[in-house]
Design an enzyme around this catalytic site. Structure first.
Site, mmCIF file in Angstrom:
data_model
loop_
_atom_site.group_PDB
_atom_site.id
_atom_site.type_symbol
_atom_site.label_atom_id
_atom_site.label_comp_id
_atom_site.label_asym_id
_atom_site.label_seq_id
_atom_site.Cartn_x
_atom_site.Cartn_y
_atom_site.Cartn_z
ATOM 1 N N GLU A 191 -0.342 6.051 -8.398
ATOM 2 C CA GLU A 191 -0.687 4.538 -8.751
ATOM 3 C C GLU A 191 -2.211 4.596 -8.391
ATOM 4 O OE1 GLU A 191 1.795 1.857 -6.441
ATOM 5 O OE2 GLU A 191 3.303 1.869 -7.745
ATOM 6 N N GLU A 384 8.365 5.756 -11.253
ATOM 7 C CA GLU A 384 9.234 4.898 -10.318
ATOM 8 C C GLU A 384 9.869 3.693 -10.963
ATOM 9 O OE1 GLU A 384 6.852 3.587 -6.897
ATOM 10 O OE2 GLU A 384 5.791 5.686 -6.759
HETATM 11 C C1 BG6 Z 1 4.966 1.907 -5.480
HETATM 12 C C2 BG6 Z 1 4.566 2.871 -4.311
HETATM 13 O O1 BG6 Z 1 4.022 1.017 -5.424
HETATM 14 O O2 BG6 Z 1 6.163 0.957 -4.965
HETATM 15 C C3 BG6 Z 1 5.920 3.353 -3.447
HETATM 16 O O3 BG6 Z 1 4.173 3.988 -5.197
HETATM 17 C C4 BG6 Z 1 6.496 2.148 -3.063
HETATM 18 O O4 BG6 Z 1 5.047 3.917 -2.464
HETATM 19 C C5 BG6 Z 1 7.415 1.647 -4.006
HETATM 20 O O5 BG6 Z 1 7.482 2.418 -2.022
HETATM 21 C C6 BG6 Z 1 8.026 0.348 -3.736
HETATM 22 O O6 BG6 Z 1 7.513 -0.540 -3.127
HETATM 23 P P1 BG6 Z 1 8.001 -1.130 -1.502
HETATM 24 O O7 BG6 Z 1 6.653 -1.941 -1.089
HETATM 25 O O8 BG6 Z 1 9.095 -1.774 -1.928
HETATM 26 O O9 BG6 Z 1 8.223 0.106 -0.907
#
Ligand code: BG6
Length: 484
Positions: A191, A384
């Site tokens: 990201e 993701e």
């Molecule tokens: C993404 C990141 O922005 O979102 C991860 O690459 C992160 O590291 C994921 O865990 C989910 O976000 P969060 O804040 O719910 O853990």
């Protein structure tokens, strides 16, 4: 109906800092995520505030000088560093075709500028990767998922300094040399647009040390673009079939209304928050709207001769992004707000949100896949996606129908995007095993299909349990997305 291609890469993702723990084991140096503070007694408001807080010098210094782990959950993670062998077996049972994780820079170069890499760190990842391969998984490796050796910040000022670019290039070359025979897809930066939205995570910036915060953010982004290009260049020199991609956090944004001003606002939001970054890394040059954007933000970055050529000659082979939710763009200052990944955003009345306010929008995934392919004509990867939720362990499992529903609806939209003609090559569900949340540092914000017995205060057996979604995802993978 056209389904998923035969070689579609169904997978799961985690990253070093949120999973490994063992913050000082195996010769690892301290990194920037080891310094992020959390208090388990905070209420929801406290946790939300912490998420949005900028790192201060006071907090940074105090965190450097303590061995406390209770208030620093990234220091223990889910103990993946010590339990990875069993976890890889579970991933194998799930049938993952690909596993995405990051290498911790501070495990390989504890201080970032050490003369030689740390053999114990290399041995750890070698064993992890070999085990994944033995269980039939390909590897998608992030070189930098937020955590940089803290010494690079204290000694050089982190990404503000071109010295960090030089040290990153050396680190990337070490990774290719040590793991080039095992890794299938490389991702230099997680990201990369995060520097704008969370400058400490994305660029290791400490706000009160910056006389001009916004300028520092974009100077760091320029240096990261150079580092990315150098990683691409090194891959071309060192690997037989280099597959190096770029990744952004995709903030899909719809106009709040058909008022032309709202439509224009959404064009600007898409350009400034998303495409600016992929334009540089995929097209190899700063986009035409840079001048205007920099002017509005009061930014003037320093470039050196040769920088533009380096970017132009070393573009990525594929694009990836995280997709959790969508937002809306509006020119109405009174438009209602909601939570979101990295940034809060504007509310869409048609969408329901997760417990953390992230607006669930499976169709937005199809929209963004079409948009990204239209713009770049490069293979795409969803690096993701997933639902952060509070799970309850009952009789050794979690009945997480809500997660299955979220995943099912996103898988359906990926299939439709493939039918639209988008060359989507893979999908790594985020937090395939429960890990510490990056944003709020809570253990109780869980994404996994594997439950980890640990609470926000770090109490628990750390035992792993299969949730109902485990069997659902296993069937989804085994049937190549047919049985969902
Ligand atoms: C993404 C990141 O922005 O979102 C991860 O690459 C992160 O590291 C994921 O865990 C989910 O976000 P969060 O804040 O719910 O853990």
């Amino acid at each position: 109906m056209k389904g998923f291609p035969e070689n579609f890469l169904w997978g799961g993702a985690i990253c070093a800092s949120q999973a490994e723990g063992g913050w000082r084991d195996g010769g690892k140096g301290i990194d920037t995520q080891d310094l992020r503070y959390f208090d388990p007694s905070w209420d929801k408001a406290g946790r939300d505030e912490n998420r949005n807080i900028n790192m201060t010098s006071e907090r940074f210094e105090a965190s450097l000088n303590t061995d406390d782990t209770l208030h620093y959950p990234f220091r223990h993670g889910i103990d993946f560093y010590h339990r990875y062998k069993d976890d890889v077996e579970l991933f194998g049972e799930l049938g993952l075709k690909i596993f995405r994780t990051s290498v911790s820079w501070a495990r390989i170069y504890p201080n970032g500028d050490d003369p030689e890499p740390n053999p114990e760190g290399i041995a750890f990842y070698r064993d992890l990767f070999e085990r994944c391969k033995a269980r039939g998984m390909k590897l998608f490796v992030t070189m930098l998922h937020y955590a940089i050796p803290v010494n690079l910040v204290t000694k050089y000022g982190g990404w503000k300094n071109r010295k960090t670019v030089e040290l990153y290039e050396r680190y990337s070359r070490t990774l290719y040399r040590e793991f080039g025979d095992l890794v299938d897809l490389w991702l230099p930066f997680n990201e990369i647009n995060c520097s704008r939205f969370n400058p400490y995570n994305g660029a290791a910036l400490i706000k009160d040390r910056e006389p001009d915060y916004m300028n520092a953010i974009f100077q760091c982004a320029h240096h990261q673009f150079l580092a990315n290009a150098l990683a691409v260049k090194a891959a071309k020199e060192m690997l037989d079939e280099p597959m190096v991609g770029a990744m952004i956090a995709r903030f899909t944004s719809y106009p709040a209304t058909c008022l032309p001003d709202d439509v224009m606002q959404s064009v600007l939001d898409e350009n400034y928050k998303n495409y600016f970054y992929t334009d540089v890394m995929a097209r190899g040059r700063y986009p035409s709207y840079t001048e205007k954007m920099f002017e509005e933000l009061g930014v003037k970055i320093e470039k050196q001769p040769g920088d533009d050529e380096l970017l132009a000659e070393n573009t990525v082979n594929f694009l990836s992004y995280s997709y959790y939710m969508s937002m809306v763009s509006s020119t109405d200052p009174a438009h209602e707000r909601t939570g979101g990944n990295l940034v809060s955003g504007l509310k869409n009345p048609y969408l329901k949100a997760s417990d953390w306010g992230w607006q669930i929008d499976p169709v937005g995934l199809r929209v963004s896949l079409n948009q990204m392919y239209d713009r770049y004509q490069l293979p795409l990867f969803i690096a993701e996606n997933g639902l952060g939720a509070k799970d309850v362990l009952e009789d050794g499992t979690v009945h997480d129908e809500y997660r299955i529903d979220y995943l099912r609806r996103h898988v359906e939209q990926m299939r439709l995007a493939i039918e639209d003609g988008v060359p989507l090559i893979g999908y790594t569900m985020w937090g395939i095993i429960d890990i510490i949340s990056c944003g709020t540092i809570e253990m109780s914000k869980r994404y996994g299909v594997i439950y980890v017995d640990q609470d926000d205060a770090g109490n628990g057996s750390l035992e792993r349990y299969k949730k109902d979604s485990f069997e659902w995802y296993r069937r989804c993978i085994a049937s190549n997305g047919e049985e969902i």
